[in-house]
Design an enzyme around this catalytic site. Structure first.
Site, PDB file in Angstrom:
ATOM      1  N   SER A   1      -0.010   5.534 -14.906  1.00 17.55           N
ATOM      2  CA  SER A   1      -0.972   5.584 -15.500  1.00 17.55           C
ATOM      3  C   SER A   1      -1.208   4.237 -16.017  1.00 17.55           C
ATOM      4  O   SER A   1      -1.831   3.860 -17.300  1.00 17.55           O
ATOM      5  CB  SER A   1       0.001   6.167 -17.231  1.00 17.55           C
ATOM      6  OG  SER A   1       0.519   7.511 -17.038  1.00 17.55           O
TER       7      SER A   1
ATOM      8  N   ASN B   1      -4.149  14.078 -11.573  1.00 10.94           N
ATOM      9  CA  ASN B   1      -4.511  14.004 -12.940  1.00 10.94           C
ATOM     10  C   ASN B   1      -4.397  16.009 -13.152  1.00 10.94           C
ATOM     11  O   ASN B   1      -3.356  16.410 -11.831  1.00 10.94           O
ATOM     12  CB  ASN B   1      -6.419  14.733 -13.211  1.00 10.94           C
ATOM     13  CG  ASN B   1      -6.792  15.312 -12.263  1.00 10.94           C
ATOM     14  OD1 ASN B   1      -6.888  16.231 -11.091  1.00 10.94           O
ATOM     15  ND2 ASN B   1      -7.373  14.008 -11.268  1.00 10.94           N
TER      16      ASN B   1
ATOM     17  N   GLY C   1      -9.087   5.384  -8.031  1.00 14.71           N
ATOM     18  CA  GLY C   1      -7.135   4.553  -7.815  1.00 14.71           C
ATOM     19  C   GLY C   1      -6.079   5.485  -7.001  1.00 14.71           C
ATOM     20  O   GLY C   1      -6.362   5.831  -5.569  1.00 14.71           O
TER      21      GLY C   1
ATOM     22  N   ASP D   1      -4.593   8.349  -7.356  1.00 15.45           N
ATOM     23  CA  ASP D   1      -4.771   9.472  -6.510  1.00 15.45           C
ATOM     24  C   ASP D   1      -5.762   9.584  -4.957  1.00 15.45           C
ATOM     25  O   ASP D   1      -5.512  10.640  -4.353  1.00 15.45           O
ATOM     26  CB  ASP D   1      -4.677  10.321  -7.328  1.00 15.45           C
ATOM     27  CG  ASP D   1      -5.427  11.479  -7.083  1.00 15.45           C
ATOM     28  OD1 ASP D   1      -4.637  12.724  -6.981  1.00 15.45           O
ATOM     29  OD2 ASP D   1      -5.605  12.518  -8.950  1.00 15.45           O
TER      30      ASP D   1
ATOM     31  N   ASP E   1       0.629  -1.479  -0.015  1.00 12.16           N
ATOM     32  CA  ASP E   1      -0.037  -0.071  -0.155  1.00 12.16           C
ATOM     33  C   ASP E   1       0.650   0.682   0.576  1.00 12.16           C
ATOM     34  O   ASP E   1       1.307   1.356   1.016  1.00 12.16           O
ATOM     35  CB  ASP E   1      -1.119  -0.087   1.065  1.00 12.16           C
ATOM     36  CG  ASP E   1      -1.814   0.893   1.721  1.00 12.16           C
ATOM     37  OD1 ASP E   1      -1.538   2.097   0.696  1.00 12.16           O
ATOM     38  OD2 ASP E   1      -2.671   0.826   2.271  1.00 12.16           O
TER      39      ASP E   1
END
Length: 182
Positions: free
Chosen positions: A129, A31, A39, A41, A17
């Site tokens: 990504s 972003n 996810g 973020d 984690d």
């Protein structure tokens, strides 16, 4: 955990984690508006303390407009074990014809540069990504591992951790590391 040594620096590939990593910094696959999301973020925003992190991100966006793909900025880690969060925007996969490999390499390179600028010696990365942005994990792993190995050889940081969720992802990155780093 598996590791590779480059001079005095070490690259670790771990399953775990990212928000629990006790490193100087963690990298957020952000972003361009640094607005939080799903996810990695979203997990980082929740673990760091959403309101404080959002305030810091909004201040950056008010100054720069948006964070271009491949670039990176730094905020405090707030409630994370890590002191800092390095936010970088990875490319959205569009088949590889829109400079996605270079933009992904830039995201790793610029994150390592930001680490150096802030005196960060240990940094944990997600698979930038590879989630909703759709970059093929095997290709992303080769690019990321090669950039991290170069950064470690240059002494940009002392330790880099690739932190992966799930056995399949971990295996993909280990296979790529054996091919790329051996």
């Amino acid at each position: 955990m598996t590791q590779w040594t480059f001079g005095n620096a070490t690259l670790h590939i771990v399953q775990g984690d990212l928000t629990q990593m006790e490193t100087d910094a963690v990298v957020n696959a952000a972003n361009s508006r640094l607005a939080g999301g799903g996810g990695v973020d979203g997990a980082i925003h929740r673990a760091a303390g959403h309101q404080r992190l959002q305030r810091a991100c909004r201040e950056i966006i008010e100054e720069i407009g948006e964070l271009p793909t491949g670039q990176a900025v730094v905020t405090p880690g707030f409630s994370l074990p890590a002191k800092y969060i390095i936010h970088t925007v990875g490319p959205i996969w569009r088949g590889g014809s829109e400079n996605e490999p270079q933009l992904l390499a830039d995201a790793y390179d610029n994150s390592l540069r930001k680490a150096t600028e802030h005196g960060i010696k240990t940094v944990a990365f997600p698979a930038i990504s590879c989630g909703v942005y759709g970059f093929p994990p095997d290709r992303a792993a080769q690019i990321a591992l090669s950039r991290l190995a170069d950064g470690l050889r240059q002494g940009l940081v002392c330790e880099a951790f690739m932190v992966l969720r799930g056995e399949a992802s971990y295996k993909t990155w280990l296979d790529a590391a054996r091919d790329t780093l051996s």
